[in-house]
Motif scaffolding. Structure first.
Motif, mmCIF file in Angstrom:
data_model
loop_
_atom_site.group_PDB
_atom_site.id
_atom_site.type_symbol
_atom_site.label_atom_id
_atom_site.label_comp_id
_atom_site.label_asym_id
_atom_site.label_seq_id
_atom_site.Cartn_x
_atom_site.Cartn_y
_atom_site.Cartn_z
ATOM 1 N N PHE A 70 0.677 -1.376 -0.085
ATOM 2 C CA PHE A 70 0.033 0.180 0.010
ATOM 3 C C PHE A 70 0.990 1.397 -0.022
ATOM 4 O O PHE A 70 0.270 2.306 0.075
ATOM 5 C CB PHE A 70 -0.824 -0.082 1.321
ATOM 6 N N GLN A 71 2.038 1.055 -0.246
ATOM 7 C CA GLN A 71 3.263 2.125 -0.145
ATOM 8 C C GLN A 71 2.881 3.010 -1.583
ATOM 9 O O GLN A 71 2.790 2.602 -2.581
ATOM 10 C CB GLN A 71 4.425 1.691 -0.486
ATOM 11 N N GLY A 72 2.350 4.154 -1.247
ATOM 12 C CA GLY A 72 2.083 5.251 -2.084
ATOM 13 C C GLY A 72 0.938 5.022 -3.151
ATOM 14 O O GLY A 72 0.755 5.294 -4.053
ATOM 15 N N THR A 73 0.186 4.058 -2.632
ATOM 16 C CA THR A 73 -1.074 3.485 -3.607
ATOM 17 C C THR A 73 -2.024 4.740 -3.369
ATOM 18 O O THR A 73 -2.317 5.425 -2.490
ATOM 19 C CB THR A 73 -1.605 2.302 -3.030
ATOM 20 N N SER A 74 -3.033 4.769 -4.657
ATOM 21 C CA SER A 74 -4.180 5.497 -4.550
ATOM 22 C C SER A 74 -5.363 4.907 -3.590
ATOM 23 O O SER A 74 -5.411 3.489 -3.602
ATOM 24 C CB SER A 74 -4.704 5.324 -5.910
ATOM 25 N N SER A 75 -5.826 5.787 -2.596
ATOM 26 C CA SER A 75 -6.676 5.496 -1.749
ATOM 27 C C SER A 75 -7.958 5.068 -2.434
ATOM 28 O O SER A 75 -8.952 4.516 -1.689
ATOM 29 C CB SER A 75 -6.863 6.319 -0.794
ATOM 30 N N ARG A 76 -8.327 5.204 -3.627
ATOM 31 C CA ARG A 76 -9.422 4.885 -4.249
ATOM 32 C C ARG A 76 -9.284 3.323 -4.033
ATOM 33 O O ARG A 76 -10.522 2.525 -4.200
ATOM 34 C CB ARG A 76 -9.387 5.068 -5.759
ATOM 35 N N LEU A 77 -8.481 2.662 -4.273
ATOM 36 C CA LEU A 77 -8.236 1.260 -3.840
ATOM 37 C C LEU A 77 -8.992 0.705 -2.669
ATOM 38 O O LEU A 77 -9.609 -0.294 -2.552
ATOM 39 C CB LEU A 77 -6.656 0.797 -3.938
ATOM 40 N N PHE A 78 -8.801 1.237 -1.557
ATOM 41 C CA PHE A 78 -9.255 1.201 -0.263
ATOM 42 C C PHE A 78 -10.856 1.327 -0.066
ATOM 43 O O PHE A 78 -11.556 0.422 0.179
ATOM 44 C CB PHE A 78 -8.786 1.958 0.984
ATOM 45 N N VAL A 79 -11.199 2.274 -1.225
ATOM 46 C CA VAL A 79 -12.942 2.350 -1.022
ATOM 47 C C VAL A 79 -13.501 1.406 -1.974
ATOM 48 O O VAL A 79 -14.441 0.797 -1.545
ATOM 49 C CB VAL A 79 -13.125 3.813 -1.805
ATOM 50 N N GLU A 80 -12.704 0.995 -2.985
ATOM 51 C CA GLU A 80 -13.147 -0.062 -3.863
ATOM 52 C C GLU A 80 -13.218 -1.276 -3.052
ATOM 53 O O GLU A 80 -14.189 -2.317 -3.393
ATOM 54 C CB GLU A 80 -12.360 -0.067 -5.092
ATOM 55 N N ARG A 81 -12.377 -1.661 -2.274
ATOM 56 C CA ARG A 81 -12.180 -3.107 -1.538
ATOM 57 C C ARG A 81 -13.118 -2.908 -0.573
ATOM 58 O O ARG A 81 -13.779 -3.901 -0.425
ATOM 59 C CB ARG A 81 -10.887 -3.112 -1.160
ATOM 60 N N ALA A 82 -13.566 -1.811 0.035
ATOM 61 C CA ALA A 82 -14.278 -1.686 1.108
ATOM 62 C C ALA A 82 -15.848 -1.908 0.507
ATOM 63 O O ALA A 82 -16.722 -2.620 1.163
ATOM 64 C CB ALA A 82 -14.191 -0.302 1.834
ATOM 65 N N VAL A 83 -16.059 -1.309 -0.664
ATOM 66 C CA VAL A 83 -17.232 -1.787 -1.484
ATOM 67 C C VAL A 83 -17.559 -3.313 -1.646
ATOM 68 O O VAL A 83 -18.720 -3.610 -1.493
ATOM 69 C CB VAL A 83 -17.524 -1.092 -2.484
ATOM 70 N N ALA A 84 -16.552 -3.874 -1.944
ATOM 71 C CA ALA A 84 -16.548 -5.346 -2.062
ATOM 72 C C ALA A 84 -16.748 -5.932 -0.916
ATOM 73 O O ALA A 84 -17.356 -6.969 -1.153
ATOM 74 C CB ALA A 84 -15.096 -5.804 -2.795
ATOM 75 N N VAL A 85 -16.278 -5.752 0.056
ATOM 76 C CA VAL A 85 -16.195 -6.171 1.440
ATOM 77 C C VAL A 85 -17.706 -5.960 1.901
ATOM 78 O O VAL A 85 -18.497 -6.967 2.399
ATOM 79 C CB VAL A 85 -15.549 -5.668 2.559
ATOM 80 N N ALA A 86 -18.466 -5.047 1.622
ATOM 81 C CA ALA A 86 -19.738 -4.702 1.892
ATOM 82 C C ALA A 86 -20.641 -5.513 1.204
ATOM 83 O O ALA A 86 -21.810 -6.048 1.528
ATOM 84 C CB ALA A 86 -20.261 -3.366 1.618
ATOM 85 N N ALA A 87 -20.365 -5.616 -0.028
ATOM 86 C CA ALA A 87 -20.971 -6.852 -1.085
ATOM 87 C C ALA A 87 -20.996 -8.075 -0.672
ATOM 88 O O ALA A 87 -21.944 -9.033 -0.672
ATOM 89 C CB ALA A 87 -20.640 -6.618 -2.521
ATOM 90 N N GLU A 88 -19.800 -8.652 -0.197
ATOM 91 C CA GLU A 88 -19.544 -10.036 0.274
ATOM 92 C C GLU A 88 -20.687 -10.034 1.525
ATOM 93 O O GLU A 88 -20.915 -11.300 1.809
ATOM 94 C CB GLU A 88 -18.117 -10.052 0.897
ATOM 95 N N ARG A 89 -20.837 -9.051 2.302
ATOM 96 C CA ARG A 89 -21.670 -9.200 3.461
ATOM 97 C C ARG A 89 -23.128 -8.911 3.117
ATOM 98 O O ARG A 89 -24.067 -8.787 4.070
ATOM 99 C CB ARG A 89 -21.056 -8.425 4.561
ATOM 100 N N GLY A 90 -23.619 -8.720 2.001
ATOM 101 C CA GLY A 90 -24.899 -8.392 1.493
ATOM 102 C C GLY A 90 -25.542 -7.222 1.213
ATOM 103 O O GLY A 90 -26.565 -6.955 1.573
ATOM 104 N N PHE A 91 -24.336 -6.083 1.236
ATOM 105 C CA PHE A 91 -24.978 -4.846 1.138
ATOM 106 C C PHE A 91 -24.488 -4.124 0.105
ATOM 107 O O PHE A 91 -23.333 -4.303 -0.372
ATOM 108 C CB PHE A 91 -24.280 -4.312 2.639
ATOM 109 N N ARG A 92 -25.223 -2.976 -0.344
ATOM 110 C CA ARG A 92 -24.637 -2.163 -1.327
ATOM 111 C C ARG A 92 -24.822 -0.684 -0.728
ATOM 112 O O ARG A 92 -25.775 -0.600 0.080
ATOM 113 C CB ARG A 92 -25.310 -2.185 -2.804
#
Ligand code: MG
Length: 165
Positions: A70-92
């Protein structure tokens, strides 16, 4: 329960020699935010709001600051992964509301661009996204220009009925 809410907060120090990135877009300014990633406090607050809404571990647990991936990474990656985590748990995501706390730069003229960027990153329509900014009237670390903070609240809705949650 068809809907849940989550809240997120973050603050980073402003420093010379870094580009300022907020909500996934570059903002012209003489200093930028420190951070292991790109230091985007707004996206970090949004990430934690999404994770909180679905009862997932927080951003520091999922994306440790000592992890070289995650060194120097765009933080959009974190949001996109959080959206994926939410989907895995049945939420959008259904709605996102945010506030940036910054003495400088003035951000009102960037609201449209910030809103557009947040909507695109979070996979929402723009009318479900709000971006606001406020100074702190010269008070505290924000007021002295030492850093920038952000708050986010997200509403998520269940995308499939679950008897077990
Ligand atoms: Mg952060």
């Amino acid at each position: 329960m068809g809907y849940r809410v989550g809240i997120g907060f973050d603050a980073h120090r402003l420093t010379e020699g870094r580009a300022l990135v907020l909500g996934g877009i570059p903002i012209p300014h003489e200093r930028g935010l420190e951070g292991h990633s790109d230091g985007d406090v707004l996206l970090h607050a949004v990430t934690d709001a999404i994770l909180g809404a679905v009862g997932a571990p927080d951003i520091g647990s999922l994306f440790p600051s000592h992890d070289p991936r995650f060194q120097g990474t765009s933080s959009r990656l974190f949001v996109e992964r959080a959206v994926a985590v939410a989907a895995e748990r049945g939420f959008r995501l259904a709605q996102l509301d945010t506030v940036i706390l910054a003495e400088e730069p003035r951000l009102a003229e960037r609201y449209a661009a910030l809103r557009h960027s947040l909507a695109e990153i979070a996979g929402l329509s723009e009318d479900a996204v709000s971006v606001k900014a406020t100074t702190c009237d010269g008070m505290g670390f924000i007021g002295r220009g030492e850093g920038i903070a952000a708050q986010a609240v997200v509403l998520v809705e269940r995308i499939e009925p679950r008897e077990d949650l």
